[in-house]
Design a protein around this motif. Structure first.
Motif, mmCIF file in Angstrom:
data_model
loop_
_atom_site.group_PDB
_atom_site.id
_atom_site.type_symbol
_atom_site.label_atom_id
_atom_site.label_comp_id
_atom_site.label_asym_id
_atom_site.label_seq_id
_atom_site.Cartn_x
_atom_site.Cartn_y
_atom_site.Cartn_z
ATOM 1 N N UNK A 1 0.840 -1.190 0.000
ATOM 2 C CA UNK A 1 0.000 0.000 0.000
ATOM 3 C C UNK A 1 0.875 1.240 0.000
ATOM 4 N N UNK A 2 0.428 2.257 -0.700
ATOM 5 C CA UNK A 2 1.193 3.494 -0.821
ATOM 6 C C UNK A 2 0.387 4.672 -0.292
ATOM 7 N N UNK A 3 1.074 5.703 0.185
ATOM 8 C CA UNK A 3 0.388 6.893 0.667
ATOM 9 C C UNK A 3 -0.294 7.590 -0.504
ATOM 10 N N UNK A 4 -1.405 8.256 -0.200
ATOM 11 C CA UNK A 4 -2.172 8.919 -1.250
ATOM 12 C C UNK A 4 -1.506 10.200 -1.729
ATOM 13 N N UNK A 5 -0.842 10.905 -0.821
ATOM 14 C CA UNK A 5 -0.302 12.219 -1.168
ATOM 15 C C UNK A 5 1.005 12.160 -1.955
ATOM 16 N N UNK A 6 1.745 11.091 -1.817
ATOM 17 C CA UNK A 6 2.990 10.929 -2.566
ATOM 18 C C UNK A 6 3.295 9.430 -2.663
ATOM 19 N N UNK A 7 4.177 9.028 -3.525
ATOM 20 C CA UNK A 7 4.379 7.594 -3.756
ATOM 21 C C UNK A 7 5.315 6.914 -2.755
ATOM 22 N N UNK A 8 5.007 7.045 -1.468
ATOM 23 C CA UNK A 8 5.831 6.374 -0.457
ATOM 24 C C UNK A 8 5.138 5.101 0.013
ATOM 25 N N UNK A 9 5.925 4.075 0.272
ATOM 26 C CA UNK A 9 5.405 2.818 0.780
ATOM 27 C C UNK A 9 4.780 3.041 2.147
#
Length: 86
Positions: free
Chosen positions: A16-24
């Motif tokens: 799953x990734x954060x919605x605001x930026x592509x961080x795990x």
């Protein structure tokens, strides 16, 4: 991602990734989920929390200096066991 033996699924992972930026944000496999927390305004991982079937089994906390160099790691396993590394 599913691991298969012929037509039978024998394991798998989800990310799953954060919605605001592509961080795990999470990784899950076999009932265990790792959740990642980041330093504010940074891609540096501050915490990793392992959840095994609903119970927290490990919390790893990373500490950084002012220029985001890793300076220490603390692993908390349950309420009474921890290890620290500097």
């Amino acid at each position: 991602l599913d691991l298969k033996d012929g037509a039978a699924t024998i394991g798998g992972q989800t990310w799953g990734y954060t919605a605001s930026n592509p961080r795990l944000q999470t990784v899950s496999a076999s009932g265990v989920t790792a959740t990642y927390g980041y330093l504010t305004n940074s891609d540096a991982v501050e915490t990793v929390t392992m959840n095994d079937g609903g119970a927290i089994s490990l919390v790893r906390t990373n500490s950084y200096d002012a220029i985001t160099r890793l300076i220490s790691v603390n692993n908390q396993v349950g309420p009474n066991v921890s290890s620290s590394h500097n």
